[in-house]
Design an enzyme around this catalytic site. Sequence first.
Site, PDB file in Angstrom:
ATOM      1  N   ASP A   1      44.352  -1.699   8.239  1.00 58.32           N
ATOM      2  CA  ASP A   1      45.006  -0.085   8.543  1.00 58.32           C
ATOM      3  C   ASP A   1      45.995  -0.085   7.266  1.00 58.32           C
ATOM      4  O   ASP A   1      46.959  -0.674   7.589  1.00 58.32           O
ATOM      5  CB  ASP A   1      45.183   0.302   9.694  1.00 58.32           C
TER       6      ASP A   1
ATOM      7  N   ASP B   1      34.713   9.614  15.508  1.00 64.30           N
ATOM      8  CA  ASP B   1      35.892   9.326  16.492  1.00 64.30           C
ATOM      9  C   ASP B   1      35.648  10.458  17.559  1.00 64.30           C
ATOM     10  O   ASP B   1      35.669  11.641  17.538  1.00 64.30           O
ATOM     11  CB  ASP B   1      37.058   9.654  15.635  1.00 64.30           C
TER      12      ASP B   1
END
Length: 240
Positions: free
Chosen positions: A8, A129
Site C-alpha cells: 500500500d 469493498d
Amino acid sequence: MIIFPAIDIKDNKCVRLTQGEFDKVNVYYDNPLEVAYKWKNEGAEYIHIVDLNGARSEFGVNTKIIEDIANNIDIPIQVGGGVRDKEKVKSLINAGVTRVILGSIAIENLNLVEELVNEYKEKIVVSIDAKDGKVAVRGWEVVSNVDSLTLCKQLEKIGVQTIVYTDISKDGMLQGPNFDIYERIAKETSLNVIASGGVTSIEDVKRLKAMNLYGAIIGKALYDKKIDFKEAQQLCLLGE
C-alpha cells in the site's frame, strides 16, 4: 492459490492503514521498490499494489514509484486505488502493470466497467469493498445500499473474471477473514476470488486454500511477522 503480498503506497512510502482510516497510518518502508524486490526475492508470483493517494483522488503522487516497480520487477503486478476512467486504465497498462483494479466505478458506472472488460479482458479486476454485506465506495468513505453478492453476480454477467473482495471491518485488524462471504461467492458464481482483509495466520491461509479460492492478499500480517511469506507460499503450492 496465489499469495499476493500487498504494498500500500501513500506519499511514496509503503504503509498500512487500519480499517482504511487515513489517520491510522503505519509506515513500514520508505521505498516501495525495495519492498517489491523483497517479495520477488522471497518467491512471490504476483504483487498487489494500492495507490492510497489515488483512492482519495490525490492523483499522480505515486505514479513514478508504481511505474518503477512495474518496469523493474519481472513478476506481474496488479494496481488499484482511484482508477475511475479509461485514461487511467490505459496509462497503467502502458506503464507495464499486468492487471488494473477498478473500485468505485463498479457501482457508479457499470457500463464503463463492461466497456473496459471488452477492451482489456482479464487485465481488468474489480475490487469490492464491503461492510456488513454492503458495498463501500470512494476510499471506503461511503457505504452504499448495494448488496455485495448481487454486485458479484452482475460483474460476472458482464464478463469480469476476477474480483478482490475486502471485508472492511476485518482489514488491518488481524482478526481473521470473513470466510462465510468467500464461501457464498465461490458457491454462487464462477469468479476468481481474491480474498483480502484480515488474513492473520497460517491457519487462515489453510482455510482459504481449502475453499479453492484463486488468491489471498496479505499485508499487515506479513509486515508484522504474524505470517511467514515463504511458509504461506509453500502451503499454497502443496497439492497443485
